[in-house]
Write a protein that holds these residues in place. Structure first.
Motif, short mmCIF file in Angstrom:
data_model
loop_
_atom_site.label_atom_id
_atom_site.label_comp_id
_atom_site.label_asym_id
_atom_site.label_seq_id
_atom_site.Cartn_x
_atom_site.Cartn_y
_atom_site.Cartn_z
N MET A 1 0.84 -1.19 0.00
CA MET A 1 0.00 0.00 0.00
C MET A 1 0.88 1.25 0.00
SD MET A 1 -2.82 1.08 2.81
CE MET A 1 -2.01 2.15 3.95
N ASN A 2 0.56 2.17 -0.85
CA ASN A 2 1.29 3.43 -0.91
C ASN A 2 0.76 4.40 0.14
OD1 ASN A 2 2.93 2.64 -3.02
ND2 ASN A 2 1.51 3.40 -4.56
N CYS A 3 1.64 5.21 0.66
CA CYS A 3 1.24 6.21 1.64
C CYS A 3 0.50 7.34 0.93
CB CYS A 3 2.47 6.77 2.36
SG CYS A 3 2.05 8.00 3.60
N PRO A 4 -0.62 7.80 1.49
CA PRO A 4 -1.34 8.91 0.86
C PRO A 4 -0.53 10.20 0.85
CG PRO A 4 -2.36 8.33 2.96
CD PRO A 4 -1.32 7.29 2.68
N LYS A 5 0.51 10.27 1.65
CA LYS A 5 1.36 11.46 1.68
C LYS A 5 2.41 11.44 0.56
CE LYS A 5 -0.49 13.43 5.17
NZ LYS A 5 -1.14 14.72 5.06
N GLY A 6 2.54 10.28 -0.12
CA GLY A 6 3.45 10.18 -1.25
C GLY A 6 4.93 10.04 -0.88
N LYS A 7 5.21 9.78 0.36
CA LYS A 7 6.60 9.65 0.80
C LYS A 7 7.11 8.21 0.64
CE LYS A 7 6.91 13.37 4.10
NZ LYS A 7 7.55 13.74 5.34
N ASN A 8 8.43 8.07 0.58
CA ASN A 8 9.03 6.74 0.59
C ASN A 8 8.70 6.06 1.90
OD1 ASN A 8 10.22 7.06 -1.92
ND2 ASN A 8 12.10 7.85 -1.07
N GLN A 9 8.43 4.76 1.84
CA GLN A 9 8.03 4.01 3.02
C GLN A 9 9.11 3.01 3.40
OE1 GLN A 9 4.12 3.28 0.75
NE2 GLN A 9 3.69 2.71 2.87
N TYR A 10 9.30 2.83 4.71
CA TYR A 10 10.23 1.85 5.25
C TYR A 10 9.48 1.04 6.29
CZ TYR A 10 13.34 5.15 3.05
OH TYR A 10 13.94 5.97 2.13
#
Length: 79
Positions: free
Chosen positions: A1-10
């Protein structure tokens, strides 16, 4: 799932901190510039980097204080 904030996820704090340090090494940021810490996102539950933290990440600060960050940045220039 992509973050709605559009940031890279770890997926873990450790991975986010490692990325934070790698970015400082590879982009040759001075200690007071670039992302400074990591946080757990309230929207996606994953970890992100931030440049708006009131304090610097402990692992990053230790590398700055010991001179290790500067040594790694210099070594990167020779690659």
């Amino acid at each position: 799932m992509n973050c709605p904030k559009g940031k890279n996820q770890y997926s873990t704090k450790f991975l986010a901190e490692t990325s934070l340090i790698d970015i400082h090494i590879h982009r040759n940021f001075p200690p007071d510039q670039g992302p400074q810490n990591v946080y757990r996102c309230e929207f996606c539950g994953e970890w992100h980097l931030t440049s708006k933290s009131p304090e610097r990440n402990e692992r990053l600060q230790e590398m700055i204080d010991s001179g290790e960050l500067r040594r790694m940045q210099q070594a990167r220039r020779w690659e």
